[in-house]
Design an enzyme around this catalytic site. Structure first.
Site, PDB file in Angstrom:
ATOM      1  CG  ASP A   1     -20.004-155.723  37.501  1.00  0.00           C
ATOM      2  OD1 ASP A   1     -19.910-154.951  36.539  1.00  0.00           O
ATOM      3  OD2 ASP A   1     -20.264-156.944  37.389  1.00  0.00           O
TER       4      ASP A   1
ATOM      5  CD  GLU B   1     -22.872-152.564  35.038  1.00  0.00           C
ATOM      6  OE1 GLU B   1     -22.769-152.525  33.800  1.00  0.00           O
ATOM      7  OE2 GLU B   1     -22.308-153.413  35.748  1.00  0.00           O
TER       8      GLU B   1
ATOM      9  CG  HIS C   1     -22.797-144.536  26.592  1.00  0.00           C
ATOM     10  ND1 HIS C   1     -23.260-145.518  25.730  1.00  0.00           N
ATOM     11  CD2 HIS C   1     -21.522-144.324  26.253  1.00  0.00           C
ATOM     12  CE1 HIS C   1     -22.295-145.875  24.910  1.00  0.00           C
ATOM     13  NE2 HIS C   1     -21.219-145.169  25.215  1.00  0.00           N
ATOM     14  CG  HIS C   2     -27.318-146.843  25.773  1.00  0.00           C
ATOM     15  ND1 HIS C   2     -25.966-147.074  25.898  1.00  0.00           N
ATOM     16  CD2 HIS C   2     -27.943-147.899  26.385  1.00  0.00           C
ATOM     17  CE1 HIS C   2     -25.780-148.210  26.556  1.00  0.00           C
ATOM     18  NE2 HIS C   2     -26.961-148.721  26.861  1.00  0.00           N
TER      19      HIS C   2
END
Length: 576
Positions: free
Chosen positions: A258, A293, A316-317
């Protein structure tokens, strides 16, 4: 294992030595005395070099124990099991055992499904989740990515507020239950990936700040709390040994790391490079996949092989902005020309590669076109992008459902590693909301902070469900009420993934042979060609508008709609 070997094997936590004998180690450089207490009996721990207290004591599996640091009772920060939740006692825990050997599919052919244990089933347990693994494998999923399971306060939460990284969250089950779930994943022929948080600790329930304040960097904070001092060897060892535990003892095939941009370390080697070497050395007979990430869009750790792949939020964006028209918050720079951004994401991986970008004051990223497709994990939905909306809406509720179907087929048919968020494989409409289980002032602060976070966002906003209410947690179960078209969505997912495994995977494994060419054919349509050593992939996609320059594939392998339709998809592999 002898006492000395146990101390050499790990500077944190307990180790079972056999019979009723255990070893324990704790780094507490400011402490004068440390002892371990079990059933009212206290055993002093000798001080060794570098602030390490270590020794042996007597106890039995399941016995509560405490570390007494300068007269104050503390929970072992490396406890392997806890009673109730992260505010409960540490428990002595036998090592887990495993039954099933891990499969070894090629990473390039991976298809990920991200799941949250607490909402994945009605029971919210490892044991219940294990029963669903065979059905997911039959659908074509090849890897399960489990959101964090490290112990956190309360019963409900996303898992990113963990404070005891070595202990599984008790509400989900025991450490052995988790190991059994990994066995079930492997028995189904899939890989098991665990999301771990090494960049911060949650705000409540931890003990490290009291035991070893030197663990933290007083000159740095993260968005979620105090910064960690990764330059100290015992601090690095705390996280590296934790990573090794998940891979070696529980059998995980990889870890999702993360927010590694907040793991700030100027050491050589970097803590993550050292971690990568350690986990792979711990299981030399099988591959270990590390997924990061990383908001910086930097290729360096992928170039040198420490990191296998990065989540590609740029993909994704771009897709999200193209389908929804949203342009606020972190979508702003991708809303200016989302189709061009999507083309770059398909061809080169990251969109932002250090070039000037609208709405950004400073550039972000470095070139990534040289990386292979499997160095990127692409998604249309994740826990972040769904859950970090006030109402937790899924993409299918924000855009034309037919265009979302095309985006789904694209994701599963494009070269990068695709990742679905639980329920996405069957078109779930259930939200994934932010939920927690804090009491008192902290609980009220979370409730108010969540409402304030969305007050200025017309697209993300509205009345925010109470994050502390059990109903908010319950509403986030994606399979509780299947969508009316769930069977159709599952059929589409199965169709795409069956084709991917049979036709596309051999190309991906062979490696790319030339530069991909992806171009716009209209305001919301594209045509792409990806050359590989074993053949080439062609794709046509219309995402809600009839193209100006329509491309028709000859005898496509998969097709949705017609070339004349605003929503159309076709894909074809031509072997060499």
């Amino acid at each position: 294992m002898t006492h000395e070997h146990a101390i050499q094997a790990g500077a944190w936590g307990t180790t079972f030595l056999g019979g009723t004998t255990w070893a324990v180690s704790l780094w507490a450089p400011s402490a004068k005395t440390v002892s371990v207490e079990v059933k009212g009996q206290e055993t002093p721990l000798p001080l060794r070099d570098g602030g390490l207290f270590a020794g042996t004591f007597t106890g039995g599996p399941g016995d509560p124990y405490a570390l007494i640091v300068d007269g104050q009772s503390q929970t072992d920060p490396a406890a392997r099991a806890l009673a109730d939740d992260a505010t409960g006692s540490a428990l002595l825990c036998l090592p887990v055992y495993r039954r099933i050997a891990a499969p070894r599919p090629d990473w390039a052919a991976t298809v990920l499904l991200e799941i949250h244990i607490g909402t994945f089933t009605a029971e919210g347990t490892f044991a219940a989740a294990a029963t669903r693994m065979a059905a997911l494998a039959e659908l074509g999923i090849t890897a399960i990515e489990i959101m964090p399971v490290a112990a956190f306060p309360g019963q409900r939460g996303w898992g990113y507020d963990g404070v005891f990284p070595y202990a599984v969250h008790p509400a989900y089950g025991s450490p052995q239950d988790l190991s059994d779930m990994v066995d079930a994943i492997h028995e189904a022929g899939m890989l098991a990936i665990l999301d771990v948080v090494y960049n911060h600790f949650g705000p409540l329930g931890g003990s490290l700040d009291a035991i070893a304040p030197e663990f933290f960097d007083p000159d740095r904070t993260t968005p979620w709390g105090p910064g960690i001092d990764y330059t100290r060897a015992p601090v690095r060892r705390f996280f590296i040994d934790n990573a090794v535990m998940w891979v070696r003892d529980f059998g995980f095939d990889g870890l999702r790391l993360d927010a590694v941009h907040e793991i700030r370390d100027e050491s050589d080697p970097h803590m993550l490079d050292q971690l990568a070497h350690a986990v792979r050395a711990a299981v030399p007979d099988r591959p270990v996949h590390l997924i990061a990430e990383d908001d910086r869009n930097l290729p360096h750790m992928r170039d040198r092989g420490s990191i296998t792949a990065c989540w590609n939020d740029d993909y994704h964006h771009s897709m999200h902005c193209l389908l929804t028209g949203e342009d606020e918050s972190y979508y702003a720079s991708f809303a200016v020309d989302p189709l061009s951004d999507l083309l770059r994401a398909l061809a080169e991986g990251h969109v932002e590669q250090g070039q000037p970008r609208p709405t950004r004051d400073t550039p972000r990223g470095e070139p990534t076109a040289h990386l292979p497709p499997q160095a990127f994990v692409n998604s249309n939905q994740t826990h972040d992008q769904v859950g970090n909306r006030a109402q937790g809406e899924r993409l299918i509720q924000l855009a034309d459902p037919e265009a979302v179907r095309i985006a789904h087929a694209m994701l599963l048919s494009a070269p990068a590693v695709p990742m679905l968020f639980m329920g996405e494989e069957e078109g779930a409409r259930a939200p994934f909301l932010f939920f927690a289980d804090f009491d008192g002032e902290l609980g009220e602060a979370v409730r108010k902070g969540r409402a304030a976070e969305f007050a200025g966002f017309s697209q993300f906003g509205g009345d925010v469900p109470d994050p502390l209410a059990p109903e908010t947690f319950a509403a986030s179960r994606p399979y509780a009420t299947p969508a009316p078209d769930a069977d159709e969505w599952r059929a589409l997912t199965r169709q795409c993934l069956t084709w991917r495994a049979a036709s596309l995977a051999p190309l991906l494994i062979s490696g790319k042979s030339d530069t991909p060419q992806v171009r716009a054919t209209g305001c919301a349509s594209l045509y792409g060609v990806w050359p590989f050593e074993a053949g080439r992939l062609e794709m046509v996609a219309h995402l809600g508008a009839v193209p100006d320059d329509a491309v028709s594939l000859d005898a496509p392998d998969l097709v949705l709609g017609q070339v004349s339709d605003p929503c159309h998809f076709a894909v074809k592999v031509t072997p060499r």
